[in-house]
Design a protein around this motif. Structure first.
Motif, mmCIF file in Angstrom:
data_model
loop_
_atom_site.group_PDB
_atom_site.id
_atom_site.type_symbol
_atom_site.label_atom_id
_atom_site.label_comp_id
_atom_site.label_asym_id
_atom_site.label_seq_id
_atom_site.Cartn_x
_atom_site.Cartn_y
_atom_site.Cartn_z
ATOM 1 N N ILE A 172 28.194 53.724 39.977
ATOM 2 C CA ILE A 172 27.366 53.019 39.005
ATOM 3 C C ILE A 172 28.283 52.662 37.841
ATOM 4 C CG2 ILE A 172 26.577 55.221 37.996
ATOM 5 C CD1 ILE A 172 24.067 53.752 37.030
ATOM 6 N N SER A 173 28.273 51.397 37.456
ATOM 7 C CA SER A 173 29.185 50.928 36.418
ATOM 8 C C SER A 173 28.422 50.200 35.321
ATOM 9 C CB SER A 173 30.238 49.995 37.036
ATOM 10 O OG SER A 173 31.198 49.618 36.074
ATOM 11 N N ARG A 174 28.582 50.682 34.101
ATOM 12 C CA ARG A 174 27.958 50.009 32.953
ATOM 13 C C ARG A 174 28.711 48.721 32.661
ATOM 14 N NH1 ARG A 174 28.615 53.021 27.476
ATOM 15 N NH2 ARG A 174 30.601 51.920 27.555
ATOM 16 N N LEU A 175 27.961 47.648 32.450
ATOM 17 C CA LEU A 175 28.581 46.346 32.209
ATOM 18 C C LEU A 175 28.609 46.052 30.716
ATOM 19 C CD1 LEU A 175 26.918 44.216 35.039
ATOM 20 C CD2 LEU A 175 29.111 45.405 35.096
ATOM 21 N N ASP A 176 29.806 46.038 30.149
ATOM 22 C CA ASP A 176 29.958 45.654 28.749
ATOM 23 C C ASP A 176 30.314 44.177 28.629
ATOM 24 O OD1 ASP A 176 29.449 48.230 27.786
ATOM 25 O OD2 ASP A 176 31.519 48.832 28.146
ATOM 26 N N GLU A 177 30.884 43.632 29.719
ATOM 27 C CA GLU A 177 31.282 42.227 29.683
ATOM 28 C C GLU A 177 30.741 41.506 30.916
ATOM 29 O OE1 GLU A 177 35.500 42.266 29.246
ATOM 30 O OE2 GLU A 177 35.449 43.291 27.305
ATOM 31 N N GLU A 178 31.639 40.950 31.725
ATOM 32 C CA GLU A 178 31.227 40.166 32.887
ATOM 33 C C GLU A 178 30.822 41.065 34.048
ATOM 34 O OE1 GLU A 178 30.958 36.799 33.037
ATOM 35 O OE2 GLU A 178 31.332 36.918 30.877
ATOM 36 N N PRO A 179 29.896 40.624 34.906
ATOM 37 C CA PRO A 179 29.502 41.398 36.089
ATOM 38 C C PRO A 179 30.672 41.578 37.049
ATOM 39 C CG PRO A 179 27.906 39.663 35.625
ATOM 40 C CD PRO A 179 29.092 39.407 34.747
ATOM 41 N N LEU A 180 30.586 42.614 37.867
ATOM 42 C CA LEU A 180 31.614 42.854 38.877
ATOM 43 C C LEU A 180 31.508 41.823 39.999
ATOM 44 C CD1 LEU A 180 31.282 46.738 39.214
ATOM 45 C CD2 LEU A 180 33.135 45.493 38.082
ATOM 46 N N THR A 181 32.653 41.375 40.477
ATOM 47 C CA THR A 181 32.705 40.475 41.627
ATOM 48 C C THR A 181 33.814 40.966 42.551
ATOM 49 O OG1 THR A 181 34.351 38.985 40.652
ATOM 50 C CG2 THR A 181 32.018 38.532 40.151
ATOM 51 N N GLY A 182 33.979 40.295 43.672
ATOM 52 C CA GLY A 182 35.013 40.684 44.618
ATOM 53 C C GLY A 182 36.411 40.607 44.046
ATOM 54 N N SER A 183 36.608 39.799 43.008
ATOM 55 C CA SER A 183 37.936 39.646 42.407
ATOM 56 C C SER A 183 38.144 40.545 41.189
ATOM 57 C CB SER A 183 38.162 38.185 42.003
ATOM 58 O OG SER A 183 37.176 37.768 41.065
ATOM 59 N N SER A 184 37.141 41.335 40.804
ATOM 60 C CA SER A 184 37.280 42.220 39.643
ATOM 61 C C SER A 184 38.373 43.250 39.893
ATOM 62 C CB SER A 184 35.955 42.940 39.359
ATOM 63 O OG SER A 184 34.945 42.021 39.015
ATOM 64 N N SER A 185 39.074 43.627 38.835
ATOM 65 C CA SER A 185 40.194 44.570 38.971
ATOM 66 C C SER A 185 39.722 45.914 39.519
ATOM 67 C CB SER A 185 40.888 44.771 37.623
ATOM 68 O OG SER A 185 39.977 45.252 36.649
ATOM 69 N N PHE A 186 38.524 46.357 39.130
ATOM 70 C CA PHE A 186 37.997 47.630 39.629
ATOM 71 C C PHE A 186 37.851 47.600 41.151
ATOM 72 C CE2 PHE A 186 34.000 49.930 40.817
ATOM 73 C CZ PHE A 186 34.529 51.205 40.774
ATOM 74 N N ILE A 187 37.278 46.529 41.682
ATOM 75 C CA ILE A 187 37.075 46.401 43.127
ATOM 76 C C ILE A 187 38.420 46.301 43.844
ATOM 77 C CG2 ILE A 187 36.028 45.011 44.952
ATOM 78 C CD1 ILE A 187 34.003 46.415 43.144
ATOM 79 N N GLN A 188 39.324 45.504 43.295
ATOM 80 C CA GLN A 188 40.638 45.338 43.908
ATOM 81 C C GLN A 188 41.444 46.636 43.893
ATOM 82 O OE1 GLN A 188 41.940 42.382 45.383
ATOM 83 N NE2 GLN A 188 39.774 41.829 45.251
ATOM 84 N N ASP A 189 41.418 47.345 42.757
ATOM 85 C CA ASP A 189 42.151 48.616 42.649
ATOM 86 C C ASP A 189 41.580 49.654 43.607
ATOM 87 O OD1 ASP A 189 43.784 47.589 40.733
ATOM 88 O OD2 ASP A 189 42.789 48.563 39.035
ATOM 89 N N LEU A 190 40.258 49.686 43.718
ATOM 90 C CA LEU A 190 39.593 50.642 44.601
ATOM 91 C C LEU A 190 40.058 50.464 46.037
ATOM 92 C CD1 LEU A 190 37.415 52.781 45.127
ATOM 93 C CD2 LEU A 190 35.717 50.960 45.131
#
Length: 529
Positions: free
Chosen positions: A235-253
């Motif tokens: 679960i991720s709180r969104l302070d800015e833009e929504p997560l997408t497939g290109s988000s750094s969090f998804i890519q790093d994971l």
């Protein structure tokens, strides 16, 4: 091997000390020598030293000043002071400064070995105690983390109709920003998928890696659901833009799981959920995204947040369905199901899957609430889940959900018909085990389990041997004692965790139970160390 530093301004004495023992045979290693206290402090700054043997009279910085400095900067280092008869009074101050032993020159080999052996025993015992203390601290801290993870799962799987209690618990667990009515979050589901590897052996490392990744992203937490094998959810709180497939969090994971575990991952990204009431919708939307993945072991990211289709299943609708079960009205449940999931309902397959999952989550929550998750019921839940994912037949899913509701109703009737109320009391105790930190009352529990409060009070005392109030206080105190073992938690934090808004009152109740205040109890733990 204990590491030793010899400090003396006379090189012949240093050499003599080296020759008095077969150091390595006795389990010691002389790693360095120093001619004065200043040089010795520099060596301690750069090396791991267990024991220092030092003379009293030395130039630049004598032994007494060196001992004092050492105790301030390196309290874990044990000191042995050497001196002649004429320096005895002078060396007394060294003993007062924390020296472990005092030996007169010339030192006999057996005296030196005896002093070293005693100190080694102390060091080994201290290390053993420290390791045990750190183990307990880790255990308690991990327990706190586990409670937090379990509560996140509770938010997306269980019935939490009391919003104020839910918000209070989030604050107690350090998750207060999730209680904001306007908070925006996204759920992400990650599955490890590699047909050539033993995924069971890699499950724990995968879970720990996900937790570590979450800790590095502000407002993000990981949790897992035993109903979904090889999966971790975020679960991720969104302070800015929504997560997408290109988000750094998804890519790093995806990159780190591949790099460290050599595993492929399938990631499902859910829709943005606003406020607590939409958490369940957000969680299921992440699962639905994952369910759209292709078969095979190659890594994939399915971004369900990009679809325009809206999913909604209100808390009011959930409560209405819940009441049909707890009022043991199977016909009413079937009627409601026909309205929201009937074959004539104009909705897409994706939306149908979403609603069907919400109903299944609701029914699963009731089986846990009443502790009726038997083999038969669990098999029915599993089969229904598979039918929803496959979605070969809408009527089959509907029939399975109605059958599952009927089986739950039968069990609820049996529990309420029980003569001694043992099962009801056990359900209440299980509820309290998770919610003891919230503002729970007998009337709230009676309403929650659809029974009379006076009857609940009577059967609770009969079954447990304590009144509800006494049981709750005792439960809170026992948990408080565990949390106090974690030095990272302040007294006020512990008070809030176990349901006290006032730390002063918490301390009063704690002392009444254990004859110590929380501060005194924590100090007693430090003395044991």
């Amino acid at each position: 091997m204990m590491k030793v530093l010899i400090t003396d301004d006379e090189i012949q004495i240093r050499k003599g000390l080296r020759m008095k023992l077969d150091w390595e045979k006795e389990g010691f290693q002389v790693v360095a020598e120093a001619a004065n206290g200043k040089d010795a402090l520099n060596i301690l700054n750069e090396n791991e030293i267990d024991i220092v043997i030092t003379d009293v009279r030395m130039p630049i910085m004598d032994g007494i000043e060196f001992v004092k400095q050492c105790q301030l900067k390196y309290p874990q280092v044990k000191m042995i002071v050497l001196s002649g008869y004429s320096d005895f009074d002078y060396a007394k101050s060294a003993l007062q400064a924390g020296v472990r032993d005092y030996l007169l020159k010339p030192v006999a080999p057996d005296e030196l070995l005896d002093a070293l052996s005693r100190i080694r025993g102390e060091i080994e015992e201290e290390k053993k105690t420290q390791m045990e203390s750190e183990r307990i601290i880790r255990l308690v801290h991990n327990q706190f983390e586990e409670i937090r993870e379990q509560y996140l799962l509770y938010l997306v799987k269980e019935d939490w109709s009391e919003l104020n209690i839910t918000k209070d618990r989030l604050q107690q667990l350090g998750l207060e920003y999730f209680s904001n009515d306007h908070v925006k979050v996204q759920f992400v589901t990650v599955e490890i998928r590699d047909l050539e590897k033993n995924e069971k052996e890699l499950w724990l490392p995968f879970k720990m890696l996900c937790k570590e990744i979450a800790e590095g992203v502000k407002g993000t937490y990981s949790f897992y659901d035993t109903n979904y094998a090889n999966m971790v959810h975020f679960i991720s709180r969104l302070d800015e833009e929504p997560l997408t497939g290109s988000s750094s969090f998804i890519q790093d994971l995806q990159r780190k799981v591949k790099q460290f575990l050599k595993l492929e991952t399938v990631i499902g990204i859910g829709k943005v959920a606003i406020g607590l009431s939409q958490f369940k919708n957000g969680y299921i939307s992440a699962l639905l995204s994952w369910s759209q993945s292709e078969l095979g072991s190659h890594s994939q990211v399915i971004d369900g947040s990009a679809t325009n289709e809206m999913f909604d299943f209100s808390m009011e609708l959930e409560k209405r369905l819940m009441n049909t079960i707890e009022n043991v009205d199977h016909k009413a449940f079937e009627t409601n199901m026909s309205v929201i999931l009937g074959e004539t309902t104009n909705q897409s397959m994706m939306k149908y899957s979403f609603v069907a999952n919400r109903v299944l989550f609701l029914l699963g929550s009731l089986t846990r609430k009443y502790d009726i998750d038997s083999v038969e019921i669990n098999n029915l839940i599993w089969n229904c889940q598979q039918s929803i994912w496959e979605l070969n037949s809408q009527s089959k899913v509907n029939e399975q959900l109605v059958d599952l509701a009927g089986l739950i109703i039968e069990n609820v009737i049996k529990i309420r018909a029980s003569s001694n109320g043992a099962k009801i009391v056990e359900n209440v105790r299980r509820f309290l085990d998770q919610h003891y930190g919230s503002e729970v009352s007998l009337s709230l529990l009676a309403e929650h389990f659809h029974i009379n409060s006076a009857y609940l009070s009577e059967i609770f005392k009969s079954q447990v041997g304590q009144t509800f109030s006494d049981y709750l206080i005792n439960l809170r105190m026992e948990n408080a004692r565990q949390f106090l073992k974690d030095p990272q938690l302040k007294i006020i934090d512990v008070a809030h965790l176990v349901g006290f808004s006032n730390s002063g009152y918490f301390s009063t109740v704690f002392k009444k139970y254990f004859d110590q205040t929380p501060v005194e109890y924590r100090k007693s733990l430090n003395r044991v160390k």
